[in-house]
Design an enzyme around this catalytic site. Structure first.
Site, PDB file in Angstrom:
ATOM      1  N   ASN A  66      -9.814  -3.483   4.238  1.00 25.69           N
ATOM      2  CA  ASN A  66      -8.687  -3.254   3.219  1.00 25.69           C
ATOM      3  C   ASN A  66      -9.305  -3.035   1.820  1.00 25.69           C
ATOM      4  O   ASN A  66      -9.617  -4.023   1.015  1.00 25.69           O
ATOM      5  CB  ASN A  66      -7.579  -4.453   3.142  1.00 25.69           C
ATOM      6  N   HIS A 116       2.051  -6.701   3.406  1.00 25.33           N
ATOM      7  CA  HIS A 116       0.850  -7.318   2.526  1.00 25.33           C
ATOM      8  C   HIS A 116       1.639  -8.176   1.246  1.00 25.33           C
ATOM      9  O   HIS A 116       2.622  -7.404   0.582  1.00 25.33           O
ATOM     10  CB  HIS A 116      -0.189  -6.424   1.934  1.00 25.33           C
ATOM     11  N   GLU A 164      -2.136 -13.696   6.793  1.00 20.43           N
ATOM     12  CA  GLU A 164      -2.708 -13.743   5.444  1.00 20.43           C
ATOM     13  C   GLU A 164      -2.119 -14.668   4.523  1.00 20.43           C
ATOM     14  O   GLU A 164      -1.138 -14.507   3.835  1.00 20.43           O
ATOM     15  CB  GLU A 164      -2.727 -12.279   4.858  1.00 20.43           C
ATOM     16  N   GLY A 185     -10.851  -7.955   2.637  1.00 19.15           N
ATOM     17  CA  GLY A 185     -10.654  -7.143   1.195  1.00 19.15           C
ATOM     18  C   GLY A 185     -11.927  -7.103   0.701  1.00 19.15           C
ATOM     19  O   GLY A 185     -12.676  -6.071   0.926  1.00 19.15           O
TER      20      GLY A 185
HETATM   21  P1  PGA Z   1      -9.648 -10.749   0.507  1.00 20.29           P
HETATM   22  O1  PGA Z   1      -8.364  -9.881   0.762  1.00 20.29           O
HETATM   23  O2  PGA Z   1     -10.559 -10.645   1.587  1.00 20.29           O
HETATM   24  O3  PGA Z   1     -10.314 -10.036  -0.665  1.00 20.29           O
HETATM   25  O4  PGA Z   1      -9.259 -12.194   0.476  1.00 20.29           O
HETATM   26  C1  PGA Z   1      -7.910  -9.963   1.802  1.00 20.29           C
HETATM   27  C2  PGA Z   1      -6.501  -9.157   2.071  1.00 20.29           C
HETATM   28  O5  PGA Z   1      -5.929  -9.401   0.955  1.00 20.29           O
HETATM   29  O6  PGA Z   1      -6.268  -8.349   2.835  1.00 20.29           O
END
Ligand code: PGA
Length: 225
Positions: free
Chosen positions: A9, A102, A151, A209
């Site tokens: 992402n 999200h 998440e 992400g």
């Molecule tokens: P991160 O984000 O890996 O930067 O914590 C994950 C996401 O929000 O999909």
């Protein structure tokens, strides 16, 4: 062996040139130990780069990586007078998946359960698989969403992931509901912790992400998963 989904992402990051450089770097690594026969790599770039990615996958995927494209957004409406929106009908030629629900979209763009259901309906009608994000066991999931990403908000971008045991319990909870087929985990996934999640029996992959933006760290996530 179960199939693993590794979903990048990118959020609101990368110019076209940066996307091309990332893709070239990803192609430069050695995948002989990566177990790609049971992995699917889904890249979710910002909307203006969907067709750039599609063209890179068509013409520059020299390693024949199992790459698919996901959108980070989708209109809740059909084609029509909806300024600024991108419909499922427009996305379907490039995107096989779409991230819906999200917490960043719920919080910064006021997306509520009803709107998210409409988005899921639009995606499914065009054969785009929603990756429906839940923040915990109490997040309502639209019936047509069978691919879930757990998440927890505290774990996103914080460097503090949930524990694999807690993520496993959430994954098992959703899988008890008949229509859920896949559950992946997202929130501070890194090369060092990815395997602790993917080893869990009910977890089918990860949604990094920040760690997906750098091709080398994303590659390590693919290998270590
Ligand atoms: P991160 O984000 O890996 O930067 O914590 C994950 C996401 O929000 O999909």
């Amino acid at each position: 062996m179960k199939k693993l989904f590794i979903v990048a992402n990118w959020k609101s990051h990368k110019t076209e040139q940066e996307a091309k450089d990332w893709f070239a770097a990803l192609q430069s690594f050695d995948y002989s130990e990566a177990g790609l026969d049971h992995k699917e790599i889904i890249v979710c770039p910002p909307l203006p780069l969907l067709y750039t990615l599609k063209s890179l996958i068509t013409t520059q995927n020299t390693q024949n990586l199992p790459l698919r494209i996901g959108s980070q957004n989708i209109s809740p409406f059909d084609d029509g007078a909806y300024t600024g929106e991108v419909s499922a009908n427009m996305l379907k030629d490039a995107a096989s998946y779409v991230i819906i629900g999200h917490s960043e979209r719920r919080n910064y763009f006021a997306e509520n359960d009803e709107l998210l259901s409409q988005k899921v309906e639009q995606a499914v009608a065009q054969d785009i698989t929603p990756i429906f994000c839940v923040q915990g066991k109490d997040t309502p999931v639209p019936k047509q969403a069978s691919f879930i990403a757990y998440e927890p908000v505290f774990a996103i971008g914080s460097g503090t992931p949930d524990t694999p045991e807690s993520a496993e319990s959430v994954a098992a909870f959703f899988k008890e509901q008949a229509h859920t087929q896949q559950v992946i985990y997202g929130g501070s996934v890194k090369p060092e912790n990815v395997n602790a999640f993917t080893q869990m029996p009910h977890i089918d992959g990860v949604l990094p992400g920040g760690a997906s933006l750098d091709a080398a760290s994303f590659y390590q996530i693919i290998v270590n998963a």
